[in-house]
Design a protein around this motif. Structure first.
Motif, mmCIF file in Angstrom:
data_model
loop_
_atom_site.group_PDB
_atom_site.id
_atom_site.type_symbol
_atom_site.label_atom_id
_atom_site.label_comp_id
_atom_site.label_asym_id
_atom_site.label_seq_id
_atom_site.Cartn_x
_atom_site.Cartn_y
_atom_site.Cartn_z
ATOM 1 N N ILE A 286 43.337 7.846 51.683
ATOM 2 C CA ILE A 286 42.670 7.518 50.413
ATOM 3 C C ILE A 286 41.877 6.221 50.575
ATOM 4 O O ILE A 286 42.237 5.346 51.362
ATOM 5 C CB ILE A 286 43.645 7.338 49.229
ATOM 6 C CG1 ILE A 286 44.832 6.462 49.599
ATOM 7 C CG2 ILE A 286 44.039 8.650 48.631
ATOM 8 C CD1 ILE A 286 45.603 5.979 48.403
ATOM 9 N N ALA A 287 40.819 6.113 49.779
ATOM 10 C CA ALA A 287 39.938 4.954 49.855
ATOM 11 C C ALA A 287 40.706 3.651 49.667
ATOM 12 O O ALA A 287 40.385 2.633 50.277
ATOM 13 C CB ALA A 287 38.835 5.081 48.805
ATOM 14 N N ALA A 288 41.742 3.674 48.818
ATOM 15 C CA ALA A 288 42.503 2.454 48.573
ATOM 16 C C ALA A 288 43.352 2.060 49.779
ATOM 17 O O ALA A 288 43.789 0.928 49.893
ATOM 18 C CB ALA A 288 43.401 2.636 47.350
ATOM 19 N N ALA A 289 43.583 2.987 50.713
ATOM 20 C CA ALA A 289 44.456 2.715 51.856
ATOM 21 C C ALA A 289 43.686 2.548 53.162
ATOM 22 O O ALA A 289 44.032 1.727 53.996
ATOM 23 C CB ALA A 289 45.493 3.831 51.998
ATOM 24 N N ASN B 198 36.544 3.492 53.009
ATOM 25 C CA ASN B 198 35.614 4.564 53.362
ATOM 26 C C ASN B 198 34.510 4.086 54.295
ATOM 27 O O ASN B 198 34.160 4.762 55.260
ATOM 28 C CB ASN B 198 34.972 5.139 52.098
ATOM 29 C CG ASN B 198 35.912 6.096 51.375
ATOM 30 O OD1 ASN B 198 36.977 6.450 51.895
ATOM 31 N ND2 ASN B 198 35.531 6.505 50.182
ATOM 32 N N ARG C 282 44.204 -0.628 55.153
ATOM 33 C CA ARG C 282 44.571 -1.710 54.237
ATOM 34 C C ARG C 282 45.837 -1.352 53.476
ATOM 35 O O ARG C 282 45.891 -1.435 52.264
ATOM 36 C CB ARG C 282 43.455 -1.940 53.216
ATOM 37 C CG ARG C 282 42.119 -2.335 53.805
ATOM 38 C CD ARG C 282 41.704 -3.728 53.339
ATOM 39 N NE ARG C 282 40.389 -4.101 53.833
ATOM 40 C CZ ARG C 282 40.206 -4.825 54.951
ATOM 41 N NH1 ARG C 282 41.238 -5.237 55.672
ATOM 42 N NH2 ARG C 282 38.990 -5.144 55.340
ATOM 43 N N MET C 283 46.838 -0.907 54.193
ATOM 44 C CA MET C 283 48.102 -0.549 53.543
ATOM 45 C C MET C 283 49.102 -1.672 53.754
ATOM 46 O O MET C 283 49.323 -2.103 54.868
ATOM 47 C CB MET C 283 48.656 0.764 54.124
ATOM 48 C CG MET C 283 47.829 1.978 53.717
ATOM 49 S SD MET C 283 48.258 3.435 54.676
ATOM 50 C CE MET C 283 49.852 3.862 53.984
ATOM 51 N N SER D 275 48.441 9.613 48.166
ATOM 52 C CA SER D 275 47.673 10.515 47.305
ATOM 53 C C SER D 275 47.017 11.686 48.010
ATOM 54 O O SER D 275 46.490 11.564 49.123
ATOM 55 C CB SER D 275 46.596 9.694 46.606
ATOM 56 O OG SER D 275 45.676 10.528 45.970
ATOM 57 N N GLY E 223 44.394 12.705 46.980
ATOM 58 C CA GLY E 223 42.981 12.343 46.918
ATOM 59 C C GLY E 223 42.424 12.069 48.299
ATOM 60 O O GLY E 223 41.207 12.045 48.500
ATOM 61 N N ALA E 224 43.311 11.856 49.262
ATOM 62 C CA ALA E 224 42.912 11.673 50.652
ATOM 63 C C ALA E 224 41.953 12.767 51.112
ATOM 64 O O ALA E 224 41.075 12.522 51.938
ATOM 65 C CB ALA E 224 44.142 11.643 51.547
ATOM 66 N N GLY E 225 42.126 13.969 50.583
ATOM 67 C CA GLY E 225 41.254 15.077 50.978
ATOM 68 C C GLY E 225 39.799 14.700 50.822
ATOM 69 O O GLY E 225 39.022 14.745 51.781
ATOM 70 N N LEU E 226 39.429 14.299 49.615
ATOM 71 C CA LEU E 226 38.010 13.980 49.370
ATOM 72 C C LEU E 226 37.633 12.598 49.889
ATOM 73 O O LEU E 226 36.470 12.375 50.226
ATOM 74 C CB LEU E 226 37.673 14.150 47.887
ATOM 75 C CG LEU E 226 37.547 15.620 47.447
ATOM 76 C CD1 LEU E 226 37.345 15.733 45.951
ATOM 77 C CD2 LEU E 226 36.412 16.325 48.197
ATOM 78 N N SER E 227 38.580 11.665 49.977
ATOM 79 C CA SER E 227 38.263 10.373 50.608
ATOM 80 C C SER E 227 37.893 10.586 52.074
ATOM 81 O O SER E 227 36.950 9.989 52.595
ATOM 82 C CB SER E 227 39.462 9.415 50.538
ATOM 83 O OG SER E 227 39.633 8.895 49.251
ATOM 84 N N THR F 153 34.413 12.074 52.330
ATOM 85 C CA THR F 153 33.372 11.047 52.197
ATOM 86 C C THR F 153 33.242 10.225 53.482
ATOM 87 O O THR F 153 32.141 9.932 53.940
ATOM 88 C CB THR F 153 33.658 10.147 50.984
ATOM 89 O OG1 THR F 153 33.356 10.886 49.803
ATOM 90 C CG2 THR F 153 32.805 8.883 50.999
#
Lengths: 425, 425, 142, 142
Positions: free
Chosen positions: C31-34, C37, C43-44, C67, C69-73, C76
């Protein structure tokens, strides 16, 4: 993998390019995970936030629209990177709102209900026992599997919409009933159980408990004994929040709660294996979990947040009651997250006003996780929260530091500007 | 009845007058139904509409408020006799809005979530497997018992809020797991299953099927075999609507769907009784039921009604697709009923605009059942509807006459002014 | 030139790619937060790979956490920022990792028969993943 | 003087009430749309009691059907319009009718030991329901 006639027809493009594209991906997924067949899909839940998906995700959805894709099953969506009711309260980077709006537009075309909620299982898209899901969002999938007996993996954000467009999904993981049996055992100390939860402590306690269970079970299905029968929805929501930041699977067999775990034997599919890996959870474990979740000892907080997963109407009532007639300290932001449906009810009940009068903000459709937190808060910010999930997912280099405590602790921090934990010390 | 110390304290007034008043009633109920004990209550759903409860109901609720009553459990309430978004579109009798407002205010003070919905189990107050409920509303209680495996009688409008205040309820009827076994058997013919339901026909077909099952079972628990492995929420909602206009009980054991009826044997509590009363339901039965639900052969309709039980978002979508670009005929009123939660989502998705552009009305919070149909519509009006429940409950001396058909039929009737049924003919 | 070993595993996303290994025995999220991108930097909080970039590497880790959401992160990262690893090796592939590697065509493989991947592959080794044939060739860093 | 018989049954709502019997063997609902609150007249499509008044009667029917709102409709009939029946006898009590009669203080009974209530009591008989003692005295219409 055996394909049915309907699968072959869809794969051959007879139902259009979007369906064919989706089936091609699903067949590869099924082959990789050794699925024997596809099953009908019954419900879908998609990723919405621009912050996570980025430009590629936007193009992905718009491509599906261009190919004439449409969701064949009831479909809802996760929170987004925007709160339409409170745009002025946040400092969004340039281009964010426009791109987020394009995602909403694509969803409308695809037939996705614009719920923007991480708790679809409680209100917008409630699955039934035995239903097949293609859902993103760990807490939701965890609850759907563990509490409702629906069947679904924590599907990735690409596969979930493609399965919805195809109306089918390969039967692997938790979609296959044969995999829904326990692999390890968690026993909760009755003395701990007596002390867990209650008003002002429910969310933090049960999210911490979920983390303990999840860290131990990791990629196995845990069987949990010692919970009360008839746990509250909010307690179970908090436990299941562990599915993603701790447990990578999405099924906890909660004995006496899960429809598939009436007894511990049933949870293990017959007999409890003699050498089963066990964990005993007591008050010490809970204390350690709380400690682990703070990554600073600073008392002065800048931001206080609650509502991950999104707050239910009862939790919003709880916040309003804890706030009472107090007001939030100058310079502190207190943000409470929920979805638009709950927000509508909260408004009708006068809760939104009460919270606003105290100087706090009840947001809709979004949360810290969907926001570019580095950009918005920066690394010097100290955040106090009662959410284990948010804390685990949104901590790290260049990001704010976190303190973990109960809702009571967090509300007090918002009022006084000082975080002084009072629980499990 | 065995009362616990906590029960006795409540009965003795240790928790205030309202709780005592509630317990006094509950004890009498428990004694009348030979309950052995009380159980903890987990969720409440109470009555709201002024048309049904009248001034006695107003007094009842205001009395509970005056006694300091509060419902501190997950709660929701039924539709009311008012649609705040469209009050100018209805001709309410004198005193109605005032009477209704008093109930709305009292419910708010009692802490009841203002859902004004008969399908709260799908979006606002979702029970879990084995939750104990004190719910009014047959379709809701039917769904919760049958599909989710929660436990509750169709509680009466007095007992339900009182149980909510006391947080206890006598264990009788469906609250006692010992009673949750089949009494009779319904076999659905496979040819019927092949033809039943589908776009535009779902509600009418499955409500009619529910009526066939309910009329046969009446005060017994039917075990139903031959249904598809998976049924949509909308199909199940329609089926269990029979719990009130046909069946006096609230549990159908749907083999393969109900969590307590994974097999035929389980549904009967072990073994299928040899001489069990059995019916086989065929296409002929459904045709006959459609015929029975017609009260007149007049083709000219004045009013078209859909949304009993309230429409889900998927059904609102279905309806807009059926309407397409067509307009409602002059002189015909087309009402579609849903709750405020679904209305909000429909608005976000642009569906409300489409419906209004066609000249139909999507209402919130109310339905024809909560309206005084005699004064509002009068006895010479002809109503076309796809709701078996509304048709059964609202027909009679001095009331409008009814025609029954599929959603497709009633939408066509709204557009042309002529009801020409095409189903099962 | 270092020693070369051949490992065998289960192909998830089919294809061939090679690059320098970056290795951890912990779970990871895209995921973008981890993992950012634009640069592919981890950044975990408390993660052993924190601060390092996975871009252009052959990434070895346990399985996907966090998440979906990793799929779409990941998509990208692949489509827009070109910051993904060239190939992925997991102890056990989570369906999240399966989804994004299959969709983007980044080769991935799991269940290495010879042992745990981080015992067999070290940071800086040159790794060729051939998930058409289910083979991983590791040239140890000399 | 006409014949009097004594029946025995199960008490649901305790009290004593008497009146002329109004009898059917079908289920019934007290909701306002089924029996008007203001007049106490049955208005249910094809019901055998359609058009009849229940006011002050001893009402005999099978059990409660239709809406749970029947309980508060009954309460309104009793407390606002005086249109409630004097007593109710069912073959089998439904909790909807029970809750309404208990809360409104209308005597009610079910499970008559001697047989089905509509076989033993006819419309127009004078009936005294003593649910304190679980007794029903029926004076047949002469």
């Amino acid at each position: 993998m055996r394909l049915g006639d309907i699968d072959k027809r869809r794969l051959d493009g007879e139902e259009g390019p979007a369906v064919r594209h989706a089936m091609e991906h699903l067949v590869k997924m099924g082959e990789a995970f050794e699925a024997e067949e596809m099953v009908d899909l019954h419900s879908c839940h998609l990723l919405s936030d621009y912050r996570t998906m980025g430009e590629g995700g936007l193009q992905f959805y718009e491509q599906l629209v261009e190919w004439g894709g449409a969701m064949l099953v009831p479909t809802t969506c996760d929170p987004m990177s925007m709160d339409l009711k409170n745009m002025d309260k946040f400092d969004w980077p340039e281009g964010y709102p426009e791109r987020q709006t394009r995602i909403s537009d694509a969803f409308r075309e695809l037939g996705v209900a614009l719920t923007f909620s991480c708790t679809p299982h409680l209100g917008h898209n409630v699955p039934k026992f035995g239903e097949n899901l293609a859902w993103v969002e760990g807490n939701a999938t965890g609850y759907a599997n563990s509490v409702l007996g629906a069947r679904g993996n924590r599907e990735d954000s690409i596969t979930a919409p493609l399965a919805g467009i195809a109306g089918r999904t390969p039967k692997f993981g938790l979609l296959d009933p044969r995999n829904r049996v326990g692999e390890c055992l968690v026993e909760i100390d009755p003395n701990l159980m007596e002390r867990l939860g209650g008003d002002g402590r429910r969310c933090a306690d049960f999210e911490a408990l979920g983390m303990i269970i999840g860290d131990f079970a990791y990629d196995r299905v845990p069987v949990v004994v010692g919970l009360r029968p008839n746990m509250e929805t909010e307690e179970l929501k908090a436990i299941c929040a562990a599915c993603s930041p701790a447990l990578i699977g999405t099924l906890m067999l909660l004995v006496g709660v899960s429809p598939e775990a009436n007894t511990v034997e049933e949870a293990f599919g017959g007999e409890v294996p003699r050498d089963v890996d066990r964990l005993w959870v007591d008050a010490d474990a809970m204390r350690r979990a709380y400690e682990q979740l703070s990554n600073t000892a600073k008392e002065d907080v800048d931001v206080v947040m609650s509502g991950c997963p999104f707050k239910t109407i009862y939790e919003i009532q709880e916040v309003a009651e804890l706030l009472g007639d107090n007001t939030v300290e100058d310079g502190v932001k207190f943000i409470i997250h929920t979805d638009r449906v709950t927000h509508v009810l909260a408004e009708h009940m006068g809760l939104t006003d009460r919270i606003a009068r105290a100087g706090a903000l009840l947001t809709t459709d979004t949360c810290e996780y969907c926001m570019p937190i580095e950009h918005m808060y920066g690394p010097d910010t100290v955040i106090a929260a009662d959410s284990m999930k948010m804390r685990r997912l949104v901590a790290g280099e260049g990001k704010p530091t976190w303190r973990y405590g109960t809702l009571t602790d967090c509300v007090n921090a918002a009022i006084t500007g000082k975080f002084r934990p009072t629980h499990w010390n | 009845m065995n009362l616990t110390d906590a029960d006795k304290r409540k009965l003795d007034g240790g928790e205030g007058r309202a709780v005592q008043h509630a317990m006094e009633h509950l004890v009498k109920m428990g004694e009348a139904f030979d309950a052995e004990e009380m159980v903890d209550l987990h969720t409440v759903h109470v009555f709201s509409d002024y048309r049904t409860v009248g001034d006695g109901g107003v007094n009842f609720y205001e009395n509970l408020v005056n006694m300091g009553g509060h419902i501190s459990l997950p709660s929701s309430c039924e539709p009311m006799s008012m649609d705040r978004n469209h009050n100018d579109q209805f001709d309410w009798p004198d005193g109605y809005e005032e009477g209704q407002q008093k109930i709305v205010d009292a419910l708010a003070t009692l802490g009841v979530q203002p859902t004004f919905s008969c399908t709260h189990y799908l979006n606002a107050n979702v029970p879990k497997f084995r939750s104990n409920m004190a719910w009014v509303e047959g379709n809701a209680t039917g769904f919760a018992n049958t599909v989710i495996g929660a436990r509750g009688n169709r509680e009466d409008a007095v007992t339900s809020p009182l149980a909510g205040i006391a947080r206890r309820i006598p264990k009788y009827g469906m609250l006692d797991p010992g009673n949750r076994v089949g009494d009779c058997l319904v076999q659905i013919d496979p040819h019927l299953i092949e033809r039943i339901g589908g776009e535009g026909r779902r509600t009418a077909d499955f409500e009619a099927l529910g009526a066939v099952i309910g009329d046969f079972a009446y005060d017994r628990i039917p075990v139903v075999t031959g249904l598809p492995d998976y049924m949509q929420n909308e199909e199940l909602k329609a089926l269990v609507t029979a719990c009130s206009p046909a069946m006096t009980t609230t549990l159908m054991l749907l083999v393969g769907i109900s969590p307590e009826a994974r097999t035929l044997e389980e549904a009967f509590g072990g073994k299928v009784p040899k001489d069990v009363d059995t019916i086989r339901v065929t296409e002929d039965d459904l045709r006959e039921m459609y015929g029975k639900l017609e009260q007149t052969t007049k083709e000219d309709v004045d009013i078209v009604i859909s949304g009993c039980p309230f429409k889900t978002l998927q059904e609102v979508q279905e309806l807009t697709q059926q309407l397409g670009a067509r307009k409602v005929a002059d002189g015909v009123q087309f009402y579609i009923f849903t709750d405020r939660i679904t209305f909000n989502m429909a608005e976000d998705m642009g569906l409300v605009d489409k419906i209004e552009a066609a000249g139909a009305l999507l209402t919130t919070d109310t339905c024809s059942w909560c309206m005084p149909v005699e004064t509002m519509f009068g006895p010479d009006k002809v109503i076309a509807s796809d709701s078996m429940k509304m048709r059964r409950l609202l027909a009679g001396d001095g009331k409008p006459t009814w025609r029954y058909g599929t959603l497709t039929d009633v939408v066509d009737a709204a557009v042309t002014g002529k009801f020409k049924p095409r189903r099962w003919n | 030139m270092g020693e070369t070993i051949t490992l065998h595993g289960r192909p998830i996303s089919r294809g061939v790619a090679e690059g320098e290994a970056i290795v951890t025995d912990k779970a990871l999220s895209f995921i973008a937060a981890a993992i950012t991108n634009d640069e592919g930097i981890v950044r975990m909080d408390g993660h052993p790979l924190q601060g390092r970039s996975v871009m252009g590497k052959v990434l070895v880790y346990d399985t996907d956490i966090y998440s979906t959401g990793a799929g779409l992160s990941f998509y990208t990262k692949w489509k827009i920022d070109k910051s993904t690893p060239r190939a992925i090796i997991c102890r056990e592939m989570h369906n999240i990792g399966g989804g994004f590697t299959i969709y983007t065509g980044v080769p991935s493989i799991d269940r290495i028969r010879e042992g745990l991947p981080w015992d067999l592959i070290g940071d800086g080794d040159w790794v060729r993943v051939d998930s058409e044939r289910g083979i991983v060739e590791v040239t140890k860093r000399s | 003087m006409s014949e009097t018989i004594t029946l025995h049954g199960h008490s649901v709502s305790k009290g004593v009430g008497e009146g002329e019997a109004l009898v059917c063997d079908k289920p019934l609902s007290f909701i306002a749309v089924g029996i008007s609150n203001e007049e106490g007249i049955v208005r249910i499509d094809r019901h055998p009691l359609n058009g009849q008044s229940i006011v002050g009667k001893v009402l005999i029917y099978d059990t409660d059907i239709f809406s749970t709102g029947g309980a508060l409709s009954m309460y309104t009939k009793k407390t606002i319009f005086n249109t409630a029946p004097a007593a109710v006898i069912w073959r089998k009590a439904h909790n909807i009718g029970a809750g309404g009669t208990i809360y409104a203080g209308i005597p009610s009974m079910d499970r008559i030991e001697e047989g089905l209530p509509w076989d033993l009591i006819g419309t127009g008989d004078w009936v005294k329901v003593d649910s304190e003692q679980g007794i029903v005295e029926v004076t047949k219409k002469s």
